[in-house]
Write an enzyme that holds these catalytic residues in place. Sequence first.
Site, PDB file in Angstrom:
ATOM      1  N   ASP A  41       0.829  -1.213   0.000  1.00  0.00           N
ATOM      2  CA  ASP A  41       0.000   0.000   0.000  1.00  0.00           C
ATOM      3  C   ASP A  41       0.861   1.261   0.000  1.00  0.00           C
ATOM      4  O   ASP A  41       1.967   1.272   0.532  1.00  0.00           O
ATOM      5  CB  ASP A  41      -0.912  -0.032   1.236  1.00  0.00           C
ATOM      6  CG  ASP A  41      -2.073   0.944   1.119  1.00  0.00           C
ATOM      7  OD1 ASP A  41      -2.386   1.365  -0.012  1.00  0.00           O
ATOM      8  OD2 ASP A  41      -2.665   1.283   2.156  1.00  0.00           O
ATOM      9  N   ASN A  89     -11.093  -2.673  -5.150  1.00  0.00           N
ATOM     10  CA  ASN A  89     -10.350  -1.701  -5.962  1.00  0.00           C
ATOM     11  C   ASN A  89     -11.067  -1.336  -7.265  1.00  0.00           C
ATOM     12  O   ASN A  89     -10.678  -0.378  -7.944  1.00  0.00           O
ATOM     13  CB  ASN A  89      -8.921  -2.186  -6.249  1.00  0.00           C
ATOM     14  CG  ASN A  89      -7.994  -2.138  -5.047  1.00  0.00           C
ATOM     15  OD1 ASN A  89      -7.113  -2.964  -4.876  1.00  0.00           O
ATOM     16  ND2 ASN A  89      -8.178  -1.142  -4.180  1.00  0.00           N
TER      17      ASN A  89
HETATM   18  C1  IPE Z   1      -5.482  -2.780  -0.113  1.00  0.00           C
HETATM   19  O1  IPE Z   1      -5.141  -1.452  -0.285  1.00  0.00           O
HETATM   20  C2  IPE Z   1      -5.501  -3.494  -1.433  1.00  0.00           C
HETATM   21  C3  IPE Z   1      -4.202  -3.720  -2.056  1.00  0.00           C
HETATM   22  C4  IPE Z   1      -3.037  -3.401  -1.561  1.00  0.00           C
HETATM   23  C5  IPE Z   1      -4.258  -4.392  -3.347  1.00  0.00           C
HETATM   24  P1  IPE Z   1      -6.231  -0.316  -0.465  1.00  0.00           P
HETATM   25  O2  IPE Z   1      -5.509   0.963  -0.632  1.00  0.00           O
HETATM   26  O3  IPE Z   1      -7.191  -0.696  -1.527  1.00  0.00           O
HETATM   27  O4  IPE Z   1      -7.002  -0.393   0.934  1.00  0.00           O
HETATM   28  P2  IPE Z   1      -7.865   0.696   1.708  1.00  0.00           P
HETATM   29  O5  IPE Z   1      -8.897   1.206   0.752  1.00  0.00           O
HETATM   30  O6  IPE Z   1      -6.943   1.768   2.143  1.00  0.00           O
HETATM   31  O7  IPE Z   1      -8.448  -0.042   2.862  1.00  0.00           O
HETATM   32  C1  IPE Z   2      -1.547   0.192  -3.348  1.00  0.00           C
HETATM   33  O1  IPE Z   2      -1.347   1.557  -3.392  1.00  0.00           O
HETATM   34  C2  IPE Z   2      -1.817  -0.412  -4.699  1.00  0.00           C
HETATM   35  C3  IPE Z   2      -3.189  -0.895  -4.883  1.00  0.00           C
HETATM   36  C4  IPE Z   2      -4.143  -0.882  -3.977  1.00  0.00           C
HETATM   37  C5  IPE Z   2      -3.524  -1.428  -6.180  1.00  0.00           C
HETATM   38  P1  IPE Z   2      -2.558   2.557  -3.423  1.00  0.00           P
HETATM   39  O2  IPE Z   2      -2.942   2.796  -4.838  1.00  0.00           O
HETATM   40  O3  IPE Z   2      -3.672   2.087  -2.551  1.00  0.00           O
HETATM   41  O4  IPE Z   2      -1.904   3.859  -2.837  1.00  0.00           O
HETATM   42  P2  IPE Z   2      -2.514   4.851  -1.761  1.00  0.00           P
HETATM   43  O5  IPE Z   2      -2.997   4.030  -0.595  1.00  0.00           O
HETATM   44  O6  IPE Z   2      -3.649   5.565  -2.436  1.00  0.00           O
HETATM   45  O7  IPE Z   2      -1.391   5.750  -1.392  1.00  0.00           O
HETATM   46 MG    MG Z   3      -4.104   2.340  -0.586  1.00  0.00          MG
END
Ligand code: IPE
Ligand code: IPE
Ligand code: MG
Length: 262
Positions: A41, A89
């Site tokens: 993340d 997502n």
């Molecule tokens: C969790 O991260 C999913 C992945 C890393 C693929 P998200 O960024 O989607 O999670 P939330 O929305 O902060 O809980």
């Molecule tokens: C994790 O990074 C990747 C996926 C969930 C696919 P994020 O895209 O959630 O990045 P933040 O949390 O918005 O910084």
């Molecule tokens: Mg995220």
Amino acid sequence: MTFDHVDYRSLDVPAAPFSQPDRIPDFPKNKVPRHVGVIMDGNGRWAKKRGLVRTDGHQAAEPVVFDIIAGAIEAGVRYLSLYTFSTENWKRTPSEVRFLMGFSRDIIHRRVSQMNAWGVRVRWSGRRPRLWKSVINELEDAMEQTKNNKVIDVVFCINYGGRAEIADAASEIAKEIASGKIKGTRVTEKMIAEHLYNPDIPDCDLVIRTSGEQRTSNFLPWEAAYSELDFVPELFPDCGRDVLWRAIDDYVHRDRRFGGAK
Ligand code: IPE
Ligand code: IPE
Ligand code: MG
């Protein structure tokens, strides 16, 4: 940690950019977590901090993913689950979703020979409906090519949701009860475990989440019910095998009781 001298994007990398032996931490062999999960993340925030677009953050994550796989091999981890795209997502903008689908497909395609050379068995955990067919095709191709590898199983959790996984297991069980394959109506924990996406993979021992968020966001609720959790502050593109090793180093000192008492 970065390895600027290694061209991770090259298709011809024959072996992992492995560390010098004296750099690899000497974890007690019987204490290394067998199965580690990583909630990767913080890509979006990493990009935003630099005035870049979110997809640049996803791109910056690619070398980190492979550095962590190499570090897991060195540490002796046997199963590595990578949370790549959740069932939630799909709520993101169509253009980000499109990017993440295409990027996942391309990474698997470009990196399969490298993973094969490292002894990685590629696996997939997730739901079929809605996931791009081209992503499924690349995953299936990579799984077939690497099916005899035994160094490490790397599980790409794509269109993965823990509740979906349990619901899908329950649906399978219901079908088998209806058809008479399962006698009676009692559903046991063992039955659910046997109907998960990859029933041969043991429970998760350690879940690491990057970017400072302290939640598991629907990642492995069944498999990680007794997992140790490690929330690390680094945004995923700033990570590397050092973050994994630090988490393992902490894990080996934890007292896992599983409800028992000393
Ligand atoms: C969790 O991260 C999913 C992945 C890393 C693929 P998200 O960024 O989607 O999670 P939330 O929305 O902060 O809980
Ligand atoms: C994790 O990074 C990747 C996926 C969930 C696919 P994020 O895209 O959630 O990045 P933040 O949390 O918005 O910084
Ligand atoms: Mg995220």
